[in-house]
Design a protein around this motif. Structure first.
Motif, mmCIF file in Angstrom:
data_model
loop_
_atom_site.group_PDB
_atom_site.id
_atom_site.type_symbol
_atom_site.label_atom_id
_atom_site.label_comp_id
_atom_site.label_asym_id
_atom_site.label_seq_id
_atom_site.Cartn_x
_atom_site.Cartn_y
_atom_site.Cartn_z
ATOM 1 N N SER A 123 0.809 -1.225 0.000
ATOM 2 C CA SER A 123 0.000 0.000 0.000
ATOM 3 C C SER A 123 0.840 1.272 0.000
ATOM 4 C CB SER A 123 -0.954 0.001 1.193
ATOM 5 O OG SER A 123 -0.228 -0.070 2.395
ATOM 6 N N TRP A 124 2.038 1.236 0.548
ATOM 7 C CA TRP A 124 2.881 2.419 0.631
ATOM 8 C C TRP A 124 3.801 2.611 -0.571
ATOM 9 C CZ3 TRP A 124 7.839 0.880 0.267
ATOM 10 C CH2 TRP A 124 8.161 -0.397 0.730
ATOM 11 N N ASN A 125 3.797 1.667 -1.500
ATOM 12 C CA ASN A 125 4.703 1.734 -2.643
ATOM 13 C C ASN A 125 4.271 2.854 -3.598
ATOM 14 O OD1 ASN A 125 6.140 1.272 -5.069
ATOM 15 N ND2 ASN A 125 6.273 -0.922 -4.630
ATOM 16 N N PRO A 126 5.165 3.799 -3.903
ATOM 17 C CA PRO A 126 4.802 4.898 -4.802
ATOM 18 C C PRO A 126 4.428 4.436 -6.213
ATOM 19 C CG PRO A 126 7.091 5.118 -4.034
ATOM 20 C CD PRO A 126 6.512 3.914 -3.373
ATOM 21 N N ALA A 127 4.798 3.212 -6.591
ATOM 22 C CA ALA A 127 4.428 2.694 -7.910
ATOM 23 C C ALA A 127 2.920 2.514 -8.052
ATOM 24 C CB ALA A 127 5.141 1.370 -8.179
ATOM 25 N N ASP A 138 -7.699 -1.846 -8.108
ATOM 26 C CA ASP A 138 -7.345 -2.312 -6.771
ATOM 27 C C ASP A 138 -8.470 -3.230 -6.280
ATOM 28 O OD1 ASP A 138 -6.770 -2.742 -4.104
ATOM 29 O OD2 ASP A 138 -6.101 -0.692 -3.753
ATOM 30 N N LEU A 139 -8.255 -4.531 -6.355
ATOM 31 C CA LEU A 139 -9.299 -5.497 -6.007
ATOM 32 C C LEU A 139 -9.615 -5.503 -4.516
ATOM 33 C CD1 LEU A 139 -8.324 -8.491 -8.302
ATOM 34 C CD2 LEU A 139 -10.013 -6.700 -8.710
ATOM 35 N N THR A 140 -8.650 -5.103 -3.683
ATOM 36 C CA THR A 140 -8.922 -5.041 -2.245
ATOM 37 C C THR A 140 -10.022 -4.019 -1.979
ATOM 38 O OG1 THR A 140 -6.643 -5.628 -1.763
ATOM 39 C CG2 THR A 140 -7.910 -4.658 0.038
#
Length: 160
Positions: A123-127, A138-140
């Motif tokens: 979740s924190w990845n800038p990508a 985002d399936l979540t």
């Protein structure tokens, strides 16, 4: 800007790829979870009649600066699809489009295979912003799917 070459990985590339795998694990704050080595990558990807993964590398001046690994999986709703396991570019070579080029190489393969392209992102990845810009869902959030895992210890406990 230096030219970035994206090509299929070779057996001889696996030591460099493994070093990048360790860098990725450090980046994701999970370095204690890497349990393989370059020899396992060679066996599983190149010395097997049915390779367990496909790998591309990004290189500048014959130096591997990034990699992407995917495998074919089967979805009972859409058939064959691609799961992008890893995509990583050395921190010293970010912002030069290597990651984008690797991603689009995998996406092209997924498109040709059919089905869909799935991958997970912290979740924190800038990508995450890049993936949203290219149309990833985002399936979540949208479908409430959660990624679950039984690690080797949990599997062992099941059978004790």
């Amino acid at each position: 800007m230096t030219d970035i070459n994206i090509r299929p990985a070779k057996k001889d590339d696996m030591a460099a790829v493994f070093n990048l795998i360790k860098d990725l694990a450090d980046f994701e704050k999970m370095s204690d979870q890497v349990c393989i080595n370059a020899e396992v990558l060679i066996k599983d990807g190149f010395e097997n009649n049915s390779p367990l993964f496909t790998c591309y590398v990004a290189e500048i001046n014959n130096t591997i600066i990034g990699y992407a690994v995917y495998y074919i999986r089967y979805c009972t709703w859409v058939g064959k699809s691609v799961f992008l396991q890893d995509l990583y570019v050395d921190l010293n070579y970010r912002k030069q489009s290597a990651g984008k080029k690797l991603f689009f190489r995998i996406a092209k393969d997924a498109h040709e295979i059919g089905g869909q392209l799935d991958f997970h992102v912290l979740s924190w990845n800038p990508a995450m912003e890049f993936y949203k810009r290219v149309g990833a869902e985002d399936l979540t959030n949208n479908e409430q799917w959660h990624l679950l895992r039984l690690d080797q210890l949990a599997l062992t406990k099941l059978f004790e």
